[in-house]
Design a protein around this motif. Structure first.
Motif, PDB file in Angstrom:
ATOM      1  N   GLY A  72     -86.608 -17.168  -1.293  1.00  0.00           N
ATOM      2  CA  GLY A  72     -86.080 -17.760   0.124  1.00  0.00           C
ATOM      3  C   GLY A  72     -86.743 -19.042   0.452  1.00  0.00           C
ATOM      4  O   GLY A  72     -86.494 -19.564   1.547  1.00  0.00           O
ATOM      5  N   TYR A  73     -87.495 -19.602  -0.384  1.00  0.00           N
ATOM      6  CA  TYR A  73     -88.221 -20.776  -0.512  1.00  0.00           C
ATOM      7  C   TYR A  73     -87.103 -21.990  -1.047  1.00  0.00           C
ATOM      8  O   TYR A  73     -87.280 -22.088  -2.233  1.00  0.00           O
ATOM      9  N   THR A  74     -86.466 -22.637  -0.374  1.00  0.00           N
ATOM     10  CA  THR A  74     -85.344 -23.345  -1.012  1.00  0.00           C
ATOM     11  C   THR A  74     -85.806 -24.696  -1.228  1.00  0.00           C
ATOM     12  O   THR A  74     -86.777 -25.331  -0.749  1.00  0.00           O
ATOM     13  N   SER A  75     -84.888 -25.649  -1.877  1.00  0.00           N
ATOM     14  CA  SER A  75     -85.229 -27.027  -2.097  1.00  0.00           C
ATOM     15  C   SER A  75     -85.187 -27.721  -0.718  1.00  0.00           C
ATOM     16  O   SER A  75     -85.837 -28.931  -0.674  1.00  0.00           O
ATOM     17  N   ASP A  76     -84.684 -27.232   0.281  1.00  0.00           N
ATOM     18  CA  ASP A  76     -84.821 -27.746   1.828  1.00  0.00           C
ATOM     19  C   ASP A  76     -86.190 -28.222   2.050  1.00  0.00           C
ATOM     20  O   ASP A  76     -86.756 -28.938   3.060  1.00  0.00           O
ATOM     21  N   ASN A  77     -87.228 -27.391   1.724  1.00  0.00           N
ATOM     22  CA  ASN A  77     -88.285 -27.096   1.884  1.00  0.00           C
ATOM     23  C   ASN A  77     -89.313 -28.098   1.297  1.00  0.00           C
ATOM     24  O   ASN A  77     -90.655 -28.412   1.425  1.00  0.00           O
ATOM     25  N   LEU A  78     -88.863 -28.786   0.165  1.00  0.00           N
ATOM     26  CA  LEU A  78     -89.416 -29.736  -0.771  1.00  0.00           C
ATOM     27  C   LEU A  78     -89.295 -31.185  -0.532  1.00  0.00           C
ATOM     28  O   LEU A  78     -88.014 -31.516   0.168  1.00  0.00           O
ATOM     29  N   PRO A  79     -90.244 -32.069  -0.582  1.00  0.00           N
ATOM     30  CA  PRO A  79     -90.016 -33.505  -0.284  1.00  0.00           C
ATOM     31  C   PRO A  79     -89.043 -34.110  -1.209  1.00  0.00           C
ATOM     32  O   PRO A  79     -88.843 -33.474  -2.326  1.00  0.00           O
TER      33      PRO A  79
END
Length: 309
Positions: free
Chosen positions: A270-277
Motif C-alpha cells: 500500500g506504499y505507492t510511488s505517490d509517497n516518494l519524492p
C-alpha cells in the motif's frame, strides 16, 4: 689513512663520504628509502584495501559475533533490539500521538518497523565509525594496514546485522498483507546504495572521531535529531501538508528518508510511488556516490596520522 702524533698515538683520518652534503630527502631518494607509515597514493591505497579484503570480512564477522556474546539471548538481540524500538515507537507515535493518521494500519505498522530497521542501519554504522580508530588504537599502533579497513569492516558488520533483521521484517510485512513480489528485488540496489553512503559517512566520522573523542558523546543527540527529521515514525508529506512545501522537500530528500522510502516502496503493497519524492533513485545514487567517494578520500588524506596523536 693514519698518522702518528707526538705522544705516539695513532690517529685515523676518515676519508670524505660521497654522501656528505646531501639532505635527508636526497639521501632517501638515493637509497630508495621511504617514511615509515607514509600515506600511499590513492590507487595504491585501494589496491592495499583489496589485498586486506579477507581481514575486513573476518573482522566484521568477529565483531558481530562478539557484540552480544555476554548476553543470555546472544545473537537474538540483533533482531530483538530493533523490534523493541519499533514497539516503543508504535506505542508512543502510533497509538498515543496517532502519527500514522492518513495511513491504514496494515500500511503503518510495516511502514514504522521498516523505518526503524533501515534507519538503525545508518545510525549504528555512523556510531561505529566514530569509534573505529579511537576504539582500536592498540591494533592501529601494533600493525601496519590500511586504516580504512576498520570503518569499512564495521559498516559491513552493521549490514550483516540488518540482513538478519530483514528476515523478521519480511514476516511482519507479510502478516500485514504485503506478500513477496518482484518489487522486493528493489531492496538489493537500495541497500547497496545505502551501504555505500553509510560507509562513506562512517569514514568521515572515523577521521573526526580519531582527533575528537568527545564526538562520540555528542553523536547520539545528532542521530536522534536526524531520526525525527527523517520520517521514521510518520509520513513527511502527510504530517507537513499544512507547512510550506519546501520544508517537506528538504526532509524527504535527506539521505536517511530516501533510503527508507525506497525500501518501504519495495516491501509494502500500500506504499505507492505517490509517497516518494521525484527522481528518488537519482537522489539515492547521488548521495551514495558523493558521500561514499568524499568520505573515502577525506579519510585517506589523514592516513599517516591515525594512532600517532
Amino acid at each position: 689513512m693514519s698518522e702518528t702524533t707526538h705522544d705516539r698515538a695513532v690517529a685515523v683520518s676518515v676519508p670524505p663520504s660521497p654522501d656528505d652534503g646531501l639532505t635527508p630527502a636526497e639521501l632517501a631518494a638515493k637509497y630508495g628509502l621511504s617514511v615509515s607509515g607514509a600515506r600511499p597514493g590513492l590507487a595504491e591505497y585501494v589496491r592495499q584495501l583489496w589485498g586486506r579484503r579477507h581481514f575486513i570480512l573476518t573482522f566484521s564477522r568477529a565483531k558481530l559475533t562478539a557484540q552480544y556474546s555476554q548476553a543470555r539471548l546472544g545473537q537474538l538481540w540483533q533482531v530483538a533490539t530493533p523490534l523493541l524500538n519499533a514497539a516503543v515507537y508504535f506505542a508512543i507515535f502510533g497509538l498515543i500521538l496517532e502519527a500514522g493518521r492518513g495511513m491504514d494500519k496494515k500500511v503503518y505498522v510495516p511502514f514504522l518497523v521498516t523505518g526503524v530497521f533501515v534507519f538503525m542501519f545508518t545510525q549504528t554504522s555512523v556510531m561505529s565509525g566514530v569509534k573505529s580508530i579511537s576504539g582500536n588504537l592498540g591494533l592501529v599502533r601494533a600493525l601496519h594496514f590500511p586504516r580504512a579497513s576498520l570503518p569499512i569492516s564495521l559498516a559491513l558488520q552493521q549490514l550483516q546485522q540488518l540482513l538478519y533483521s530483514m528476515l523478521v521484517l519480511f514476516v511482519i510485512v507479510a502478516i500485514f498483507g504485503s506478500y513477496p513480489s518482484l518489487a522486493w528485488l528493489l531492496i538489493v540496489p537500495a541497500l547497496a546504495l545505502q551501504f555505500m553512503f553509510n560507509t562513506g559517512l562512517a569514514m568521515i566520522m572515523a577521521r573526526l572521531g580519531s582527533r575528537t573523542p568527545d564526538l562520540a558523546q555528542l553523536m547520539p543527540f545528532i542521530m536522534r535529531t536526524w531520526m525525527y527529521a527523517s520520517g521514521v515514525m510518520f509520513s513527511i508529506p502527510i504530517m507537513l501538508r499544512d507547512k510550506p512545501a519546501w520544508i517537506a522537500d528538504v526532509l524527504m530528500y535527506n539521505p536517511a528518508a530516501v533510503y527508507m522510502d525506497l525500501i518501504r516502496f519495495a516491501l509494502i503493497e500500500g506504499y505507492t510511488s505517490d509517497n516518494l519524492p521525484d527522481h528518488v533513485w537519482a537522489a539515492a545514487v547521488l548521495w551514495a556516490v558523493v558521500v561514499g567517494v568524499a568520505g573515502f578520500v577525506f579519510f585517506w588524506k589523514a592516513e599517516e596520522r591515525y594512532g600517532r596523536g
